[in-house]
Design a protein around this motif. Structure first.
Motif: not given
Length: 305
Positions: A239-252
């Motif tokens: 997850p930390q290497q996937a380039g997720l934004t904060e909002r994308e991480r929250e949705v996931l």
């Protein structure tokens, strides 16, 4: 130290149950008290696969009390001692071994055993059927062929009507698994042992077979049940290497917790269409093609709590 497995072979009409009893399990004589403990333990055996399933002949020897006699038990088990049996009878052994040096070595070992006599040998399994028919041996020792299948076919031929149907056949090879041991029994063999055993153990195996038992030396290893290998996700980005934004991480994270898009929207104060957009971007970045796999990803990487 090699494990030893000795099984008693069933006798009598097919389907009839027999009681496998330990050596010397004779009934009590006059004035004897009934035996207790392992001496009375019995195991019911009614088909060859039961032999593999774990019915084993007890190895202890019954020791009668001083001054007491032990009568013949009359149970019919081949390892039980019949006091009226003619002990001078010799068990006849036939050798089927391609290697002449090995055959001579076996003959030399068996020559030292009381109660055993080698009545013939051949280096050609194709000629063995006619030879055992003429000599009528009690035990046939079958040397290792090119494959187990070849050896089992030879066992079937040796125990056919034009061979020696009443002979006990021991294969001179190891049973690498309980599955191989069961195949040997079902083909008509009485067990197997490798040629690297000590001479006294070879003699003991042949004597047991001659008495009507079955023996596997060493005991085949138990079947191993292999758990299904866990799915491997090589190359899957963290997850930390996937380039997720904060909002994308929250949705996931919310997806991993089992929430629908509408529920995620209410939790995060987002429109459902916005949730869908963030989730689509997140799945693309983590390399998951659908919601289910994305939710499993979240669980694998500890995002679901």
């Amino acid at each position: 130290m090699a494990a030893v497995s000795a099984f008693a072979a069933p006798a009598g009409p097919r389907g009839r149950r027999h009681s496998a009893r330990r050596p010397g399990c004779g009934g009590p004589g006059p004035g004897d008290t009934p035996a207790v403990g392992p001496a009375r333990l019995q195991a019911e055996i009614d088909n060859p696969l039961d032999l593999i399933a774990g019915h084993q002949l007890l190895a202890e020897t019954a020791v009668p009390a001083a001054g007491h006699t032990v009568a013949a038990c009359g149970c019919g088990h081949p390892m039980c001692v019949d006091r009226d049996r003619d002990r001078s009878a010799l068990a006849r052994v036939f050798l089927v071994e391609r290697n002449s040096v090995t055959s001579a070595g076996l003959r030399s070992v068996l020559a030292t055993a009381p109660g055993l006599t080698v009545v013939g040998s051949t280096g050609d399994p194709l000629r063995a059927v006619a030879a055992v028919h003429r000599t009528a041996p009690d035990v046939v020792l079958l040397g290792r062929g090119a494959s187990l299948e070849e050896d089992l076919a030879t066992v079937v031929a040796l125990r056919a009507a034009d061979g020696a149907p009443d002979a006990r056949v021991l294969l001179l090879r190891r049973a690498e698994s309980t599955a191989e041991a069961s195949r040997m029994l079902l083909a008509g063999a009485s067990g197997c042992f490798p040629l690297d055993l000590a001479g006294e153990r070879i003699i003991g195996a042949v004597q047991l077979a001659a008495a009507g038992g079955s023996v596997f030396l060493p005991a085949p290893p138990p079947a191993r049940i292999h758990a299904a290998a866990p799915a491997r996700h090589l190359g899957e980005p963290q997850p930390q290497q996937a380039g997720l934004t904060e909002r994308e991480r929250e949705v996931l994270v919310k997806l991993g917790q089992g929430l629908s898009n509408a529920e995620i929207g209410r939790e995060l104060a987002l429109a459902e269409a916005t949730v869908k957009k963030h989730l689509t971007q997140a799945m693309r970045k983590i390399g998951q093609p659908d919601r289910l796999r994305a939710a499993l990803y979240a669980h694998r990487h500890g995002l679901a709590g």
